[in-house]
Design an enzyme around this catalytic site. Structure first.
Site, PDB file in Angstrom:
ATOM      1  N   ASP A  56       0.851  -1.199   0.000  1.00 46.28           N
ATOM      2  CA  ASP A  56       0.000   0.000   0.000  1.00 46.28           C
ATOM      3  C   ASP A  56       0.884   1.247   0.000  1.00 46.28           C
ATOM      4  O   ASP A  56       1.134   1.833   1.048  1.00 46.28           O
ATOM      5  CB  ASP A  56      -0.912  -0.041   1.235  1.00 46.28           C
ATOM      6  CG  ASP A  56      -1.910   1.114   1.269  1.00 46.28           C
ATOM      7  OD1 ASP A  56      -1.967   1.880   0.288  1.00 46.28           O
ATOM      8  OD2 ASP A  56      -2.638   1.218   2.278  1.00 46.28           O
ATOM      9  N   LYS A  58      -0.023   3.598  -2.149  1.00 42.96           N
ATOM     10  CA  LYS A  58      -0.980   4.540  -2.749  1.00 42.96           C
ATOM     11  C   LYS A  58      -0.322   5.294  -3.901  1.00 42.96           C
ATOM     12  O   LYS A  58      -0.232   6.528  -3.918  1.00 42.96           O
ATOM     13  CB  LYS A  58      -1.550   5.508  -1.716  1.00 42.96           C
ATOM     14  CG  LYS A  58      -2.358   4.790  -0.649  1.00 42.96           C
ATOM     15  CD  LYS A  58      -3.064   5.716   0.290  1.00 42.96           C
ATOM     16  CE  LYS A  58      -3.788   4.957   1.380  1.00 42.96           C
ATOM     17  NZ  LYS A  58      -2.869   4.219   2.287  1.00 42.96           N
ATOM     18  N   VAL A  59       0.106   4.487  -4.859  1.00 39.97           N
ATOM     19  CA  VAL A  59       0.825   5.010  -6.018  1.00 39.97           C
ATOM     20  C   VAL A  59      -0.068   6.012  -6.752  1.00 39.97           C
ATOM     21  O   VAL A  59      -1.266   5.784  -6.931  1.00 39.97           O
ATOM     22  CB  VAL A  59       1.220   3.846  -6.958  1.00 39.97           C
ATOM     23  CG1 VAL A  59       1.869   4.358  -8.223  1.00 39.97           C
ATOM     24  CG2 VAL A  59       2.141   2.866  -6.223  1.00 39.97           C
ATOM     25  N   ALA A  60       0.530   7.139  -7.153  1.00 43.67           N
ATOM     26  CA  ALA A  60      -0.245   8.188  -7.828  1.00 43.67           C
ATOM     27  C   ALA A  60       0.658   8.915  -8.828  1.00 43.67           C
ATOM     28  O   ALA A  60       1.063  10.057  -8.597  1.00 43.67           O
ATOM     29  CB  ALA A  60      -0.810   9.163  -6.809  1.00 43.67           C
ATOM     30  N   ASP A  61       0.968   8.246  -9.934  1.00 41.94           N
ATOM     31  CA  ASP A  61       1.830   8.879 -10.927  1.00 41.94           C
ATOM     32  C   ASP A  61       1.341   8.502 -12.332  1.00 41.94           C
ATOM     33  O   ASP A  61       0.420   7.696 -12.475  1.00 41.94           O
ATOM     34  CB  ASP A  61       3.292   8.426 -10.709  1.00 41.94           C
ATOM     35  CG  ASP A  61       4.289   9.513 -11.090  1.00 41.94           C
ATOM     36  OD1 ASP A  61       4.005  10.284 -12.046  1.00 41.94           O
ATOM     37  OD2 ASP A  61       5.346   9.589 -10.440  1.00 41.94           O
ATOM     38  N   GLY A 158     -13.719   3.060  13.453  1.00 37.78           N
ATOM     39  CA  GLY A 158     -15.162   3.046  13.695  1.00 37.78           C
ATOM     40  C   GLY A 158     -15.952   1.896  13.088  1.00 37.78           C
ATOM     41  O   GLY A 158     -17.078   1.647  13.495  1.00 37.78           O
ATOM     42  N   GLY A 175      -5.742  -2.721  11.081  1.00 39.62           N
ATOM     43  CA  GLY A 175      -4.443  -2.395  11.645  1.00 39.62           C
ATOM     44  C   GLY A 175      -4.476  -2.422  13.153  1.00 39.62           C
ATOM     45  O   GLY A 175      -4.408  -3.480  13.794  1.00 39.62           O
ATOM     46  N   ARG A 176      -4.619  -1.224  13.746  1.00 41.40           N
ATOM     47  CA  ARG A 176      -4.447  -1.069  15.191  1.00 41.40           C
ATOM     48  C   ARG A 176      -5.303  -2.014  16.037  1.00 41.40           C
ATOM     49  O   ARG A 176      -4.842  -2.528  17.052  1.00 41.40           O
ATOM     50  CB  ARG A 176      -4.726   0.397  15.581  1.00 41.40           C
ATOM     51  CG  ARG A 176      -3.657   1.345  15.089  1.00 41.40           C
ATOM     52  CD  ARG A 176      -4.120   2.770  15.090  1.00 41.40           C
ATOM     53  NE  ARG A 176      -5.094   3.042  14.042  1.00 41.40           N
ATOM     54  CZ  ARG A 176      -5.698   4.206  13.875  1.00 41.40           C
ATOM     55  NH1 ARG A 176      -5.444   5.204  14.701  1.00 41.40           N
ATOM     56  NH2 ARG A 176      -6.545   4.377  12.877  1.00 41.40           N
TER      57      ARG A 176
HETATM   58  O1  NUP Z   1      -9.139   4.913   2.850  1.00 40.95           O
HETATM   59  C1  NUP Z   1      -8.236   4.295   3.383  1.00 40.95           C
HETATM   60  N1  NUP Z   1      -8.133   4.252   4.731  1.00 40.95           N
HETATM   61  C2  NUP Z   1      -7.145   3.553   5.388  1.00 40.95           C
HETATM   62  O2  NUP Z   1      -7.113   3.579   6.634  1.00 40.95           O
HETATM   63  C3  NUP Z   1      -7.281   3.577   2.631  1.00 40.95           C
HETATM   64  C4  NUP Z   1      -6.266   2.853   3.272  1.00 40.95           C
HETATM   65  N2  NUP Z   1      -5.385   2.166   2.541  1.00 40.95           N
HETATM   66  N3  NUP Z   1      -6.219   2.850   4.650  1.00 40.95           N
HETATM   67  C5  NUP Z   1      -5.142   2.068   5.308  1.00 40.95           C
HETATM   68  O3  NUP Z   1      -5.708   1.063   6.131  1.00 40.95           O
HETATM   69  C6  NUP Z   1      -4.225   2.892   6.211  1.00 40.95           C
HETATM   70  O4  NUP Z   1      -3.134   3.388   5.449  1.00 40.95           O
HETATM   71  C7  NUP Z   1      -3.796   1.877   7.269  1.00 40.95           C
HETATM   72  O5  NUP Z   1      -2.690   1.119   6.794  1.00 40.95           O
HETATM   73  C8  NUP Z   1      -4.987   0.929   7.366  1.00 40.95           C
HETATM   74  C9  NUP Z   1      -5.934   1.219   8.507  1.00 40.95           C
HETATM   75  O6  NUP Z   1      -5.322   1.062   9.748  1.00 40.95           O
HETATM   76  P1  NUP Z   1      -6.163   1.037  11.121  1.00 40.95           P
HETATM   77  O7  NUP Z   1      -6.987   2.289  11.141  1.00 40.95           O
HETATM   78  O8  NUP Z   1      -7.000  -0.212  11.086  1.00 40.95           O
HETATM   79  O9  NUP Z   1      -5.105   1.009  12.169  1.00 40.95           O
END
Ligand code: NUP
Length: 199
Positions: A56, A58-61, A158, A175-176
């Site tokens: 991830d 988030k490539v944007a080129d 959320g 993630g967290r």
């Molecule tokens: O819209 C997006 N929201 C987002 O949180 C697109 C993503 N790629 N992410 C990614 O998802 C963000 O970069 C992170 O790696 C993960 C969410 O982490 P957490 O909120 O579950 O800790």
């Protein structure tokens, strides 16, 4: 295997421990800038030994540069890479590419995401917000089972575990919520991807 992709936004040592602990229990791992800065690009190969890896950045080129970046991470063993959907119509395309079409936080995507998903062409699937399951349902209606949907925003942002899956996602990205307590992957027990069995 639970339909969860663990976002490894943590230090290298912690990431390797977590990957070894969860490899049999989750569908894959997501690697971002932080881990690549710390571990170098070889971290993609290292973690790919334990499961599917989505990169991830988030490539944007422009497409020819975007494709070069994507090819590098695929060569290292990643299944796939995430690119920004605002590149449409100048998107890189291919079986390895996930297109981010609407984010978990408010952005201009909120005004154009449907246009992106309706017109995108040959890609692997979409990243759509798991903390807004009503949009996952709408997207799945539009897309049918032609594309994968993977959805972050669960737990810390959320979304409730399982709600995006029930709305039509294939995998939830977490993630967290899981990093803080890996036992929480059990909350996805019995849930299934809507359309695809691999990320
Ligand atoms: O819209 C997006 N929201 C987002 O949180 C697109 C993503 N790629 N992410 C990614 O998802 C963000 O970069 C992170 O790696 C993960 C969410 O982490 P957490 O909120 O579950 O800790």
């Amino acid at each position: 295997m639970n339909p969860v992709i663990v976002a490894l936004d943590i230090s290298l040592l912690k990431a390797l421990d977590l990957v070894k602990m969860l490899r049999e229990k989750v569908a894959g791992f997501k690697i971002g800038w932080e881990l690549i800065f710390e571990g170098g690009i070889s971290i993609v190969s290292e973690i790919s030994r334990y499961g599917n890896v989505i990169v991830d950045l988030k490539v944007a080129d422009v497409p020819h540069i975007a494709n070069r970046v994507i090819n590098k991470v695929i060569e290292k063993g990643a299944c796939c890479a995430i690119v920004h959907g605002f590149l449409y119509p100048s998107l890189p395309r291919g079986e390895n590419i996930y297109v981010l079409a609407k984010m978990t936080a408010p952005t201009l995507y909120d005004e154009v995401w449907e246009r992106i998903i309706e017109n995108v062409g040959e890609i692997r699937g979409f990243v759509l917000p798991g903390n807004q399951p009503e949009f996952i349902s709408r997207a799945r209606k539009i897309l049918g089972c032609k594309y994968r949907i993977i959805s972050p925003g669960i737990g810390a942002q959320g979304g409730q575990p399982g709600n995006a899956l029930r709305a039509g996602a294939d995998f939830e990205i977490v993630g967290r919520y899981v990093v803080e307590n890996p036992d929480r992957v059990a909350e996805w027990t019995g849930l299934r991807p809507a359309c695809f069995n691999t990320p």
